[in-house]
Write a protein that holds these residues in place. Structure first.
Motif, PDB file in Angstrom:
ATOM      1  N   GLU A 161       0.824  -1.209   0.000  1.00 26.92           N
ATOM      2  CA  GLU A 161       0.000   0.000   0.000  1.00 26.92           C
ATOM      3  C   GLU A 161       0.858   1.260   0.000  1.00 26.92           C
ATOM      4  OE1 GLU A 161      -3.470   1.120   0.177  1.00 26.92           O
ATOM      5  OE2 GLU A 161      -3.536  -0.753  -0.916  1.00 26.92           O
ATOM      6  N   ILE A 162       1.941   1.232   0.776  1.00 23.63           N
ATOM      7  CA  ILE A 162       2.832   2.396   0.853  1.00 23.63           C
ATOM      8  C   ILE A 162       3.465   2.659  -0.513  1.00 23.63           C
ATOM      9  CG2 ILE A 162       4.972   3.288   1.860  1.00 23.63           C
ATOM     10  CD1 ILE A 162       4.227   1.701   4.419  1.00 23.63           C
ATOM     11  N   THR A 163       3.918   1.604  -1.182  1.00 25.75           N
ATOM     12  CA  THR A 163       4.587   1.783  -2.483  1.00 25.75           C
ATOM     13  C   THR A 163       3.608   2.172  -3.581  1.00 25.75           C
ATOM     14  OG1 THR A 163       4.392  -0.595  -2.919  1.00 25.75           O
ATOM     15  CG2 THR A 163       6.446   0.163  -1.945  1.00 25.75           C
ATOM     16  N   LYS A 164       2.314   1.846  -3.394  1.00 22.74           N
ATOM     17  CA  LYS A 164       1.320   2.137  -4.437  1.00 22.74           C
ATOM     18  C   LYS A 164       0.329   3.207  -4.003  1.00 22.74           C
ATOM     19  CE  LYS A 164       1.517  -2.269  -6.891  1.00 22.74           C
ATOM     20  NZ  LYS A 164       0.750  -3.438  -7.363  1.00 22.74           N
ATOM     21  N   SER A 165       0.752   4.075  -3.088  1.00 23.31           N
ATOM     22  CA  SER A 165      -0.113   5.169  -2.625  1.00 23.31           C
ATOM     23  C   SER A 165       0.625   6.485  -2.752  1.00 23.31           C
ATOM     24  CB  SER A 165      -0.526   4.959  -1.164  1.00 23.31           C
ATOM     25  OG  SER A 165      -1.349   3.829  -1.027  1.00 23.31           O
ATOM     26  N   GLY A 166      -0.158   7.547  -2.908  1.00 23.67           N
ATOM     27  CA  GLY A 166       0.412   8.888  -2.896  1.00 23.67           C
ATOM     28  C   GLY A 166       0.365   9.439  -1.484  1.00 23.67           C
ATOM     29  N   ALA A 167      -0.204  10.628  -1.347  1.00 19.87           N
ATOM     30  CA  ALA A 167      -0.323  11.234  -0.015  1.00 19.87           C
ATOM     31  C   ALA A 167      -1.366  10.513   0.834  1.00 19.87           C
ATOM     32  CB  ALA A 167      -0.686  12.704  -0.154  1.00 19.87           C
ATOM     33  N   ILE A 168      -2.372   9.927   0.172  1.00 22.87           N
ATOM     34  CA  ILE A 168      -3.414   9.186   0.899  1.00 22.87           C
ATOM     35  C   ILE A 168      -3.596   7.823   0.265  1.00 22.87           C
ATOM     36  CG2 ILE A 168      -4.661  11.227   1.698  1.00 22.87           C
ATOM     37  CD1 ILE A 168      -6.586  10.898  -0.585  1.00 22.87           C
ATOM     38  N   GLY A 169      -4.090   6.869   1.054  1.00 25.72           N
ATOM     39  CA  GLY A 169      -4.300   5.516   0.562  1.00 25.72           C
ATOM     40  C   GLY A 169      -5.674   5.347  -0.061  1.00 25.72           C
ATOM     41  N   ARG A 170      -5.890   4.183  -0.655  1.00 24.01           N
ATOM     42  CA  ARG A 170      -7.180   3.946  -1.332  1.00 24.01           C
ATOM     43  C   ARG A 170      -8.332   3.861  -0.337  1.00 24.01           C
ATOM     44  NH1 ARG A 170      -6.277   0.644  -5.212  1.00 24.01           N
ATOM     45  NH2 ARG A 170      -4.027   0.467  -4.962  1.00 24.01           N
ATOM     46  N   TYR A 171      -8.037   3.552   0.938  1.00 25.09           N
ATOM     47  CA  TYR A 171      -9.069   3.568   1.986  1.00 25.09           C
ATOM     48  C   TYR A 171      -9.700   4.949   2.116  1.00 25.09           C
ATOM     49  CZ  TYR A 171      -8.740  -0.832   4.668  1.00 25.09           C
ATOM     50  OH  TYR A 171      -8.845  -2.125   5.098  1.00 25.09           O
ATOM     51  N   GLN A 172      -8.859   5.986   1.941  1.00 24.58           N
ATOM     52  CA  GLN A 172      -9.277   7.346   2.333  1.00 24.58           C
ATOM     53  C   GLN A 172      -9.642   8.234   1.154  1.00 24.58           C
ATOM     54  OE1 GLN A 172      -5.409   7.121   3.298  1.00 24.58           O
ATOM     55  NE2 GLN A 172      -5.539   7.142   5.514  1.00 24.58           N
ATOM     56  N   ILE A 173      -9.403   7.761  -0.075  1.00 18.19           N
ATOM     57  CA  ILE A 173      -9.484   8.660  -1.235  1.00 18.19           C
ATOM     58  C   ILE A 173     -10.913   9.143  -1.509  1.00 18.19           C
ATOM     59  CG2 ILE A 173      -9.705   6.883  -3.040  1.00 18.19           C
ATOM     60  CD1 ILE A 173      -7.554   8.562  -4.594  1.00 18.19           C
ATOM     61  N   ILE A 174     -11.915   8.284  -1.289  1.00 16.39           N
ATOM     62  CA  ILE A 174     -13.311   8.684  -1.538  1.00 16.39           C
ATOM     63  C   ILE A 174     -13.730   9.774  -0.559  1.00 16.39           C
ATOM     64  CG2 ILE A 174     -15.716   7.913  -1.648  1.00 16.39           C
ATOM     65  CD1 ILE A 174     -14.013   6.783  -3.917  1.00 16.39           C
ATOM     66  N   MET A 175     -13.370   9.599   0.734  1.00 15.58           N
ATOM     67  CA  MET A 175     -13.703  10.622   1.727  1.00 15.58           C
ATOM     68  C   MET A 175     -13.045  11.959   1.383  1.00 15.58           C
ATOM     69  SD  MET A 175     -13.064  10.717   5.827  1.00 15.58           S
ATOM     70  CE  MET A 175     -14.636  10.015   6.267  1.00 15.58           C
ATOM     71  N   ALA A 176     -11.774  11.906   0.952  1.00 14.63           N
ATOM     72  CA  ALA A 176     -11.060  13.134   0.591  1.00 14.63           C
ATOM     73  C   ALA A 176     -11.761  13.845  -0.564  1.00 14.63           C
ATOM     74  CB  ALA A 176      -9.617  12.808   0.214  1.00 14.63           C
ATOM     75  N   ILE A 177     -12.231  13.087  -1.549  1.00 17.13           N
ATOM     76  CA  ILE A 177     -12.921  13.672  -2.705  1.00 17.13           C
ATOM     77  C   ILE A 177     -14.224  14.351  -2.272  1.00 17.13           C
ATOM     78  CG2 ILE A 177     -14.247  13.027  -4.773  1.00 17.13           C
ATOM     79  CD1 ILE A 177     -11.943  11.086  -5.424  1.00 17.13           C
ATOM     80  N   ILE A 178     -14.968  13.694  -1.363  1.00 16.56           N
ATOM     81  CA  ILE A 178     -16.229  14.277  -0.873  1.00 16.56           C
ATOM     82  C   ILE A 178     -15.966  15.617  -0.203  1.00 16.56           C
ATOM     83  CG2 ILE A 178     -18.173  13.988   0.724  1.00 16.56           C
ATOM     84  CD1 ILE A 178     -18.337  12.079  -1.603  1.00 16.56           C
ATOM     85  N   PHE A 179     -14.970  15.671   0.692  1.00 19.24           N
ATOM     86  CA  PHE A 179     -14.665  16.920   1.392  1.00 19.24           C
ATOM     87  C   PHE A 179     -14.108  17.980   0.448  1.00 19.24           C
ATOM     88  CE2 PHE A 179     -14.254  14.583   5.676  1.00 19.24           C
ATOM     89  CZ  PHE A 179     -15.546  14.960   6.037  1.00 19.24           C
ATOM     90  N   MET A 180     -13.380  17.555  -0.585  1.00 18.91           N
ATOM     91  CA  MET A 180     -12.867  18.527  -1.565  1.00 18.91           C
ATOM     92  C   MET A 180     -14.005  19.146  -2.365  1.00 18.91           C
ATOM     93  SD  MET A 180      -9.507  16.452  -2.896  1.00 18.91           S
ATOM     94  CE  MET A 180      -8.915  17.584  -4.152  1.00 18.91           C
ATOM     95  N   ILE A 181     -14.988  18.324  -2.746  1.00 18.54           N
ATOM     96  CA  ILE A 181     -16.063  18.797  -3.628  1.00 18.54           C
ATOM     97  C   ILE A 181     -17.015  19.734  -2.881  1.00 18.54           C
ATOM     98  CG2 ILE A 181     -17.809  16.985  -3.294  1.00 18.54           C
ATOM     99  CD1 ILE A 181     -16.709  18.310  -6.670  1.00 18.54           C
ATOM    100  N   ILE A 182     -17.151  19.544  -1.545  1.00 19.85           N
ATOM    101  CA  ILE A 182     -18.073  20.428  -0.815  1.00 19.85           C
ATOM    102  C   ILE A 182     -17.306  21.529  -0.086  1.00 19.85           C
ATOM    103  CG2 ILE A 182     -19.881  18.690  -0.553  1.00 19.85           C
ATOM    104  CD1 ILE A 182     -18.912  18.241   2.299  1.00 19.85           C
ATOM    105  N   GLY A 183     -16.070  21.770  -0.502  1.00 16.10           N
ATOM    106  CA  GLY A 183     -15.271  22.839   0.088  1.00 16.10           C
ATOM    107  C   GLY A 183     -15.576  24.189  -0.535  1.00 16.10           C
ATOM    108  N   LYS A 184     -14.752  25.178  -0.205  1.00 17.70           N
ATOM    109  CA  LYS A 184     -14.913  26.527  -0.758  1.00 17.70           C
ATOM    110  C   LYS A 184     -14.678  26.498  -2.265  1.00 17.70           C
ATOM    111  CE  LYS A 184     -13.244  28.557   3.523  1.00 17.70           C
ATOM    112  NZ  LYS A 184     -12.100  29.188   4.192  1.00 17.70           N
ATOM    113  N   GLU A 185     -15.079  27.567  -2.937  1.00 24.33           N
ATOM    114  CA  GLU A 185     -14.900  27.632  -4.396  1.00 24.33           C
ATOM    115  C   GLU A 185     -13.433  27.899  -4.721  1.00 24.33           C
ATOM    116  OE1 GLU A 185     -17.871  29.517  -6.891  1.00 24.33           O
ATOM    117  OE2 GLU A 185     -19.105  29.806  -5.120  1.00 24.33           O
ATOM    118  N   ASP A 186     -12.644  26.878  -4.445  1.00 22.42           N
ATOM    119  CA  ASP A 186     -11.209  26.940  -4.668  1.00 22.42           C
ATOM    120  C   ASP A 186     -10.778  25.558  -5.141  1.00 22.42           C
ATOM    121  OD1 ASP A 186      -8.623  27.738  -4.748  1.00 22.42           O
ATOM    122  OD2 ASP A 186      -8.326  27.871  -2.579  1.00 22.42           O
ATOM    123  N   ILE A 187      -9.625  25.475  -5.769  1.00 23.02           N
ATOM    124  CA  ILE A 187      -9.167  24.188  -6.304  1.00 23.02           C
ATOM    125  C   ILE A 187      -8.278  23.505  -5.271  1.00 23.02           C
ATOM    126  CG2 ILE A 187      -7.773  23.074  -8.088  1.00 23.02           C
ATOM    127  CD1 ILE A 187      -8.763  25.258 -10.005  1.00 23.02           C
TER     128      ILE A 187
END
Length: 368
Positions: free
Chosen positions: A280-306
């Motif tokens: 998992e460490i070798t095939k992950s970036g800053a976050i693992g596949r466990y957490q990527i969906i949650m990160a996307i949800i919080f990114m999409i409902i964030g401020k109007e910023d990228i």
């Protein structure tokens, strides 16, 4: 997928929970058709019906229609109100199946979430309670959600469960923070917990020893805790399992977990989980596949910023593609992938995922 009279229509049972969560956060009604329509047992499963009941309990004004065969549902979301309640989860899924989506709603509620979940605490193929504490809570903290607690009062092993988990979310926020994670974290420590219920405590030590023998070559500090459960708090079935987390100094974590099944050896389980963590460490970036969906949800409902996150190409799987399609369908926002020009530690498979927030504000809190 199409839009008819302001109702977004989806087909099939994939991403069932995610579609309902996206609908609740956006305030847009959805209709899901052809749910296992070609199966021998068509329609909703018991755990999906249970999740709908939970969603109805933590919202006010939600309207759910289920067809006679259970192959079609219409969901009109209400306001997230949270509050105190107890939810009995079916033993076909672990409590993590229900807790994970609640974490995406809890920070944007009218009242604080205080929910007791009864059922299986760990199950192969599902996010366990330890993985939620060590893997998902740190991600939520990066988005500004800091006061969430998960107490395991009783461990419940498959098949009969009997576990009890208490979720508390004390912090209500108007909007998640925008994050930019463009560096791959260096992991300096490996934490873990090996647990057992209604079996010999020596099984825990056997799992820990076999995992340590694999991880000692990583050069990281390894600390795996033994967690032995006895008596009433040990649930209704014997069982054992292990969860490992690689941790960086800045709080990023990668998770691997497994639950022992019939005729499986503790040594094999500890060794397998350790190797899975390294992979998992070798095939992950800053976050693992466990957490990527949650990160996307919080990114999409964030401020109007990228917001931007560095991920590994191997993390782009069918689950992520389906999730991004659903996000586009409901929020109208597309994810943008950019190839990295330079190699990182000899690996050129890293890419940057960019998502623009839609300017969501916590309507529930405003009314409160």
């Amino acid at each position: 997928m199409s839009n008819i009279s302001n109702v977004t229509i989806f087909e099939g049972h994939q991403n069932f929970k995610l579609r309902l969560i996206l609908s609740t956060l956006s305030g847009k009604s959805i209709k899901i058709i052809k749910i296992r329509s070609n199966d021998l047992n068509p329609g909703l499963k018991d755990y999906e019906v249970s999740f709908l009941r939970l969603l109805e309990a933590v919202t006010n004004g939600s309207h759910i229609e289920i067809s006679y065969t259970g192959t079609t549902i219409i969901y009109r979301p209400g306001i997230i109100i949270g509050g105190e309640l107890t939810h009995n989860c079916p033993n076909s899924k672990s409590v993590g199946y229900f807790i994970e989506p609640m974490l995406m709603l809890a920070p944007f509620s009218k009242k604080k979430f205080n929910i007791i979940f009864n059922g299986l605490t760990n199950l192969n193929g599902e996010t366990g309670v330890d993985a939620i504490k060590w893997g998902l809570f740190p991600i939520m903290e990066k988005f500004g959600v800091r006061d969430c607690l998960l107490h395991t009062i009783k461990r419940g092993s498959p098949p009969n469960g009997g576990g009890e988990v208490h979720l508390i979310c004390n912090l209500l926020i108007p909007t998640p923070l925008t994050i930019h994670v463009l560096n791959i974290p260096k992991f300096s420590a490996i934490r873990g917990v090996a647990y057992c219920t209604r079996v010999s405590p020596s099984i825990v030590n056997r799992m820990i020893d076999s995992a340590r023998s694999v991880l000692k070559n990583t050069g990281c500090e390894v600390n795996i805790t033994a967690d032995v459960w006895r008596g009433e708090n040990a649930g209704k079935s014997p069982g054992f399992g292990i969860t490992l987390a690689a941790e960086s100094k800045r709080g990023w974590r990668i998770i691997a977990e497994n639950v022992g099944e019939a005729q499986s050896l503790p040594e094999d389980l500890g060794e397998l989980t350790a190797y899975q963590l390294i992979e998992e460490i070798t095939k992950s970036g800053a976050i693992g596949r466990y957490q990527i969906i949650m990160a996307i949800i919080f990114m999409i409902i964030g401020k109007e910023d990228i917001g931007r996150i560095k991920i590994h190409k191997s993390e782009i799987d069918e689950k992520l593609i389906f999730a991004l399609r659903d996000v586009k369908q409901i929020f109208g926002t597309e994810a943008y992938f950019k190839d990295d020009a330079e190699e990182i530690d000899g690996d050129e498979n890293f890419i940057t995922l960019s998502l623009k927030g839609n300017g969501f504000t916590n309507v529930s809190k405003k009314i409160a």
